[in-house]
Design a protein around this motif. Structure first.
Motif: not given
Lengths: 277, 277
Positions: A103, A173, A175-179, B100, B211-214, B216-217, B273, B276
């Motif tokens: 990163y 960061r 709710k849509t991801t695991d960041r 991101e 593996y994410t809800d990305i 929905f963005n 949406y 999670k």
DNA sequence: CCAATAGTGTCTGTGAGACAGTATAAG
DNA sequence: CTTATACTGTCTCACAGACACTATTGG
């Protein structure tokens, strides 16, 4: 008044980079390995732990604090990855090791001297390969604790003399991801934002364990399945069931005719990495 | 001769960054959306395609070529992410969109002017939100083809007037992971190393979908499951089976009492949406 | 024999893949 | 009625989790 250029060559001849705002960059390396903790019982196998390499800072800023090995990029001669390799070679005499960009950290105040952007790298090594340490300020720290509770991660590092306690808060960061955004809650011993780099790196390694063969970069050529399983367990921070583990790993390794004996219990076959199924 | 400092304050007072090699940085943004291609049959639903935003370069270097929106970092005032947001706001008037960090590109010769290191970002947006384009050189390109054969990826981009063909070779970096080195095989239209950024970004999105809800963005507030499935299908580049898709998605969405009608076939429920599971 | 690890057989439940079937709008 | 999409029921197969069992060494 702006000059009109007809060709790219003409434009480049006049281009003066010093007219523009510039900054410094560093490459920082999180070198991770798995070490043995010797056992008190002749029968028991040694307990494995993750360990990471830290350097005690000789100079300001953060004089006396520990930090990840790293160094300034020479913009004229090297890429960031080459810079990371150079630093690693200087500190540990290691070359030809697994290196992966993690990163880029760029908070405005992350370095008190001036604006310094740091690109961090994960490096993995089999500890047996590590013979001599060149820099005397360099030391391996075992990850003796790594625990997450209520979105606070507690990390304890120990090199036999010093113990470092870290606490880092993870803030989702979106709710849509695991960041997560990492926020230092407790850190008396590590310079810069390196506590955040360590956590990010350990989490990346944990994730990659599940869908790559990255673990074999930390293994010697020959290993038992018990040893391999222990490495998985210490990185994933949980016990695995033998049959399930052997099923998953079976396609990736190759049984040799070598055996490991003299351990006070049934000998085990030595395996080699076979490459992807 | 070096001066001896007693405190960090004293050291910092004398520190002169211009003594050291410096460089410039940019933030480049891969803005991805999914658009509709209108259908010729009143009954058929419109076909969805991924599209990305490109900017035609007005100035040297690479004058006349297309590139990702991007800009130089102001090291005194902003982070790379803030820089990316600023650029996006200037080009598209969009703010509050998913952003991101993707990867930091730093080949020595990636910019002919001088050493420029670029940190790339993925941005995702629901195309309905995009009203006005500020910069007239800016244009959406549909990803009309994205195909991998023998480790060569062919990409075709089209904005209705220009068609861009790219070919990128993927070379496995090491047998233990799925990391590839990307090498441009064919690229007549894109500036810098932006063809590589595009491929890396599209692959990252594809992976994260699982593996994410990305996703929905990239969706409006209300959508049908058919529309959502189409977005998955165009990003994953394969057909999905209805029941399997609905099973997976069921826990993430919430049925509303709104319906979408007037499509020449059975109406479908609109979903939101939910967050999670 | 004991303690400890090595290694295997097998049951069970979950969940993805697959396919077939029903439902309902516009024209 | 036709066409196209919406939506559901259910079978099967693969596979992870779980547990029990056998094997083999040093002391």
């Amino acid at each position: 008044m702006e000059k009109e250029y007809k060709t790219e060559e003409e434009f480049l001849k006049d281009y003066d980079p010093s007219e523009f705002d510039q900054l410094s960059m560093t490459a920082d390396i999180l070198l991770i390995s798995v070490s043995d903790e010797e056992s008190n019982n002749y029968r028991k196998t040694s307990k494995k732990m993750m360990s990471i390499l830290l350097v005690k800072r000789d100079d300001f800023p953060y004089k006396g604090k520990w930090c990840l090995p790293g160094g300034f990029l020479n913009p004229k001669t090297e890429t960031l990855e080459e810079c990371a390799k150079r630093v690693l070679k200087n500190e540990t005499n290691l070359s030809n090791i697994y290196l992966e960009q993690l990163y880029t950290y760029d908070a405005l105040d992350r370095d008190p001297r001036t604006r310094v952007v740091s690109t961090s790298y994960i490096a993995l090594v089999d500890k047996n390969r590590l013979t001599e340490m060149i820099n005397p300020n360099t030391s391996w720290f075992d990850v003796v604790l790594l625990e997450e509770k209520n979105n606070i991660v507690d990390i304890t590092l120990d090199n036999g003399k010093d113990t470092i306690h870290l606490a880092i808060k993870k803030e989702l960061r979106e709710k849509t991801t695991d960041r997560y955004k990492f926020i230092e809650v407790k850190n008396d011993a590590l310079a810069f934002d390196h506590a955040l780099v360590i956590l990010a790196g350990l989490e990346r390694l944990k994730n990659k364990l599940n869908y790559t063969d990255i673990v074999f970069n930390m293994m010697p050529e020959y290993f038992t399945l018990g040893e391999l399983q222990q490495v998985y367990e210490v990185i994933l921070n949980k016990k695995l069931l033998d049959p399930a583990f052997r099923r998953i790993i079976a396609s990736k390794v190759e049984k040799t005719n070598k055996m490991k004996t003299g351990e006070g219990h049934r000998p085990s076959a030595l395996f080699k990495y076979k490459g992807k199924k």
